[in-house]
Design a protein around this motif. Sequence first.
Motif, PDB file in Angstrom:
ATOM      1  N   GLY A 366      -4.110  16.749  -0.488  1.00  0.00           N
ATOM      2  CA  GLY A 366      -3.230  15.897  -0.650  1.00  0.00           C
ATOM      3  C   GLY A 366      -2.890  15.128   0.261  1.00  0.00           C
ATOM      4  N   GLY A 367      -1.678  14.735   0.332  1.00  0.00           N
ATOM      5  CA  GLY A 367      -1.216  13.570   1.407  1.00  0.00           C
ATOM      6  C   GLY A 367      -1.722  13.691   2.852  1.00  0.00           C
ATOM      7  N   PHE A 368      -1.290  14.831   3.336  1.00  0.00           N
ATOM      8  CA  PHE A 368      -1.789  15.002   4.757  1.00  0.00           C
ATOM      9  C   PHE A 368      -3.164  14.756   5.036  1.00  0.00           C
ATOM     10  N   GLY A 369      -4.016  15.232   4.018  1.00  0.00           N
ATOM     11  CA  GLY A 369      -5.534  15.262   4.183  1.00  0.00           C
ATOM     12  C   GLY A 369      -5.941  13.612   4.194  1.00  0.00           C
ATOM     13  N   ILE A 370      -5.687  12.759   3.059  1.00  0.00           N
ATOM     14  CA  ILE A 370      -6.061  11.490   3.173  1.00  0.00           C
ATOM     15  C   ILE A 370      -5.423  10.772   4.320  1.00  0.00           C
ATOM     16  N   VAL A 371      -4.159  11.024   4.714  1.00  0.00           N
ATOM     17  CA  VAL A 371      -3.550  10.234   5.744  1.00  0.00           C
ATOM     18  C   VAL A 371      -4.425  10.590   7.196  1.00  0.00           C
ATOM     19  N   THR A 372      -4.658  11.716   7.157  1.00  0.00           N
ATOM     20  CA  THR A 372      -5.544  12.148   8.482  1.00  0.00           C
ATOM     21  C   THR A 372      -6.824  11.529   8.466  1.00  0.00           C
ATOM     22  N   TYR A 373      -7.460  11.638   7.410  1.00  0.00           N
ATOM     23  CA  TYR A 373      -8.879  11.285   7.433  1.00  0.00           C
ATOM     24  C   TYR A 373      -8.922   9.707   7.563  1.00  0.00           C
ATOM     25  N   VAL A 374      -8.179   8.885   7.070  1.00  0.00           N
ATOM     26  CA  VAL A 374      -7.917   7.525   7.247  1.00  0.00           C
ATOM     27  C   VAL A 374      -7.563   7.253   8.669  1.00  0.00           C
ATOM     28  N   ALA A 375      -6.633   7.639   9.180  1.00  0.00           N
ATOM     29  CA  ALA A 375      -5.999   7.347  10.504  1.00  0.00           C
ATOM     30  C   ALA A 375      -7.143   7.683  11.403  1.00  0.00           C
ATOM     31  N   THR A 376      -7.730   8.876  11.297  1.00  0.00           N
ATOM     32  CA  THR A 376      -8.772   9.209  12.543  1.00  0.00           C
ATOM     33  C   THR A 376     -10.082   8.183  12.272  1.00  0.00           C
ATOM     34  N   SER A 377     -10.431   8.014  11.077  1.00  0.00           N
ATOM     35  CA  SER A 377     -11.550   7.133  10.808  1.00  0.00           C
ATOM     36  C   SER A 377     -11.120   5.711  11.516  1.00  0.00           C
ATOM     37  N   PHE A 378     -10.205   5.038  11.210  1.00  0.00           N
ATOM     38  CA  PHE A 378      -9.885   3.781  11.825  1.00  0.00           C
ATOM     39  C   PHE A 378      -9.725   3.853  13.411  1.00  0.00           C
ATOM     40  N   ALA A 379      -9.301   5.060  13.852  1.00  0.00           N
ATOM     41  CA  ALA A 379      -9.116   5.197  15.330  1.00  0.00           C
ATOM     42  C   ALA A 379     -10.530   5.224  15.874  1.00  0.00           C
ATOM     43  N   ALA A 380     -11.677   6.008  15.382  1.00  0.00           N
ATOM     44  CA  ALA A 380     -12.769   6.000  15.901  1.00  0.00           C
ATOM     45  C   ALA A 380     -13.533   4.579  15.886  1.00  0.00           C
ATOM     46  N   ALA A 381     -13.287   4.055  14.544  1.00  0.00           N
ATOM     47  CA  ALA A 381     -14.013   2.661  14.321  1.00  0.00           C
ATOM     48  C   ALA A 381     -13.283   1.756  15.369  1.00  0.00           C
ATOM     49  N   ALA A 382     -12.151   1.725  15.520  1.00  0.00           N
ATOM     50  CA  ALA A 382     -11.523   0.891  16.571  1.00  0.00           C
ATOM     51  C   ALA A 382     -12.168   0.788  17.879  1.00  0.00           C
ATOM     52  N   LEU A 383     -12.361   2.159  18.154  1.00  0.00           N
ATOM     53  CA  LEU A 383     -12.713   2.438  19.774  1.00  0.00           C
ATOM     54  C   LEU A 383     -14.274   2.068  19.884  1.00  0.00           C
ATOM     55  N   LEU A 384     -14.903   2.297  18.864  1.00  0.00           N
ATOM     56  CA  LEU A 384     -16.490   2.060  18.737  1.00  0.00           C
ATOM     57  C   LEU A 384     -16.491   0.285  18.689  1.00  0.00           C
ATOM     58  N   TRP A 385     -15.726  -0.417  18.058  1.00  0.00           N
ATOM     59  CA  TRP A 385     -15.563  -1.696  17.889  1.00  0.00           C
ATOM     60  C   TRP A 385     -15.378  -2.135  19.277  1.00  0.00           C
ATOM     61  N   PHE A 386     -14.432  -2.108  20.084  1.00  0.00           N
ATOM     62  CA  PHE A 386     -13.954  -2.293  21.263  1.00  0.00           C
ATOM     63  C   PHE A 386     -14.855  -2.141  22.469  1.00  0.00           C
ATOM     64  N   CYS A 387     -15.465  -0.978  22.405  1.00  0.00           N
ATOM     65  CA  CYS A 387     -16.064  -0.527  23.444  1.00  0.00           C
ATOM     66  C   CYS A 387     -17.578  -1.011  23.563  1.00  0.00           C
ATOM     67  N   VAL A 388     -18.373  -1.192  22.190  1.00  0.00           N
ATOM     68  CA  VAL A 388     -19.562  -1.370  21.952  1.00  0.00           C
ATOM     69  C   VAL A 388     -19.739  -2.641  21.150  1.00  0.00           C
ATOM     70  N   GLU A 389     -19.443  -2.932  20.096  1.00  0.00           N
ATOM     71  CA  GLU A 389     -19.599  -4.065  19.244  1.00  0.00           C
ATOM     72  C   GLU A 389     -19.085  -5.363  19.722  1.00  0.00           C
ATOM     73  N   ARG A 390     -17.645  -5.431  20.012  1.00  0.00           N
ATOM     74  CA  ARG A 390     -17.148  -6.513  20.898  1.00  0.00           C
ATOM     75  C   ARG A 390     -18.014  -6.935  21.967  1.00  0.00           C
ATOM     76  N   THR A 391     -18.102  -5.871  22.905  1.00  0.00           N
ATOM     77  CA  THR A 391     -19.034  -6.156  24.310  1.00  0.00           C
ATOM     78  C   THR A 391     -20.346  -6.824  24.038  1.00  0.00           C
ATOM     79  N   PHE A 392     -21.040  -6.318  22.863  1.00  0.00           N
ATOM     80  CA  PHE A 392     -22.366  -7.006  22.704  1.00  0.00           C
ATOM     81  C   PHE A 392     -22.522  -8.256  21.990  1.00  0.00           C
ATOM     82  N   LEU A 393     -21.469  -8.649  21.155  1.00  0.00           N
ATOM     83  CA  LEU A 393     -21.355  -9.561  20.275  1.00  0.00           C
ATOM     84  C   LEU A 393     -21.028 -10.729  21.455  1.00  0.00           C
TER      85      LEU A 393
END
Length: 404
Positions: A366-393
Amino acid sequence: MNIIASSDSAYFPSSQSFSSKKTEQVQSRAVGPDVLRSLAILLVMLVHLPVEATPSLLVGVRTYAWLGVDIFFVLSGFLIGTQLFKEGARRGGVDLKSFYLRRAFRIFPAFFVVLGLSATFPILRDAPTMQPFWSFATFTVNFDFDPRVGRAFSQAWSLCVEEHFYLVLPLLVLLLRRRISMGWTLLLAGSIVIAGMILRYTLWESQVGVLVDPNKLRDAFAVYLRDVYYPTYTRLDGLMFGVILAAARFFKPELCRHYAPPRVALPVGVALVVTALVLFSICGPLAGSNLFLVFQAQLGAVAGFPLISIGIALILGAMLDLEHVLKRWSVPGAALVATLSYSLYLTHKSVFHVDRLIFGEENLHGGFGIVTYVATSFAAAALLWFCVERTFLLLRDRVVSSSK
């Protein structure tokens, strides 16, 4: 400079938008491609989202959410094609060293970080088994990718297709520039489409069709992925029609304005996509097998992919022409999702898996599931973008500038 001129991957915009000194360029980003890029990654995430956490309103959409990959392919073909055509016109050729260097800085760092983590820590894998590391590292995993042998990090197959495209297209542009007319280009494109349809039909008949039996559906599904869905040589439609759109708008803009204005391109594009989805809905002997429609319909596999690609290309062209309208009706969050789309693509399946380990799959409904999945996915993606993608670009921009 509009971001279309400098963006060179469908997964995320140019690094020029990451520098605080480039604020003016950020503000001039094209809305249409950002919206399509955002839609593409959200669809990809939706297709991998457990059905128990999928909102009821999106269950029907989830059935067709595999379409996100095809959107990525068309965007990549258009953006890379536009970049190469502009460079060829400006410089009289393509700087292959600079092109491949930029691709390496853009794709490799984040990809190899995620691949290394998945290979080193099995707990992060979204499936128990994984294809050999070397096949990922050489971007050949989409050839003979049998999910019965290993299916963790399977989304890398589409990155392999794009890497092969990045490798070949600039060489073709150099080879064919000023040597082939638009008519011959369209004839070549038509031949590739027909050859792809014949190949997919032949592969389905010889490899998949013989397994269409209630007791062999798992094998039929795996063979379809391995022989029809994943290989580069069966999935050229989206990239090719993206390049054709770029060529048409760059070399023949007056014809585009005359024959494909938004009032024509948009409804025709939507109609072609809908027609393709109807073809994918004709399930045949696999009806009721509980597989995604893209894996069921032979007619869809044969003719659906080119129709979808043409339709998306027309929709993209219409959105580019309607940029002045779209800027007044901006989609909140589209630029952010587009920026994080590559990191989201790389990490979301592993994040979904870790969420299930931490919270328990039975608690992610239900709602808790999709909020958890989406929130954690964006948190992990933001971390990867800031630490790796942005640095190397940013590092890439300095390296490429100094090499010139």
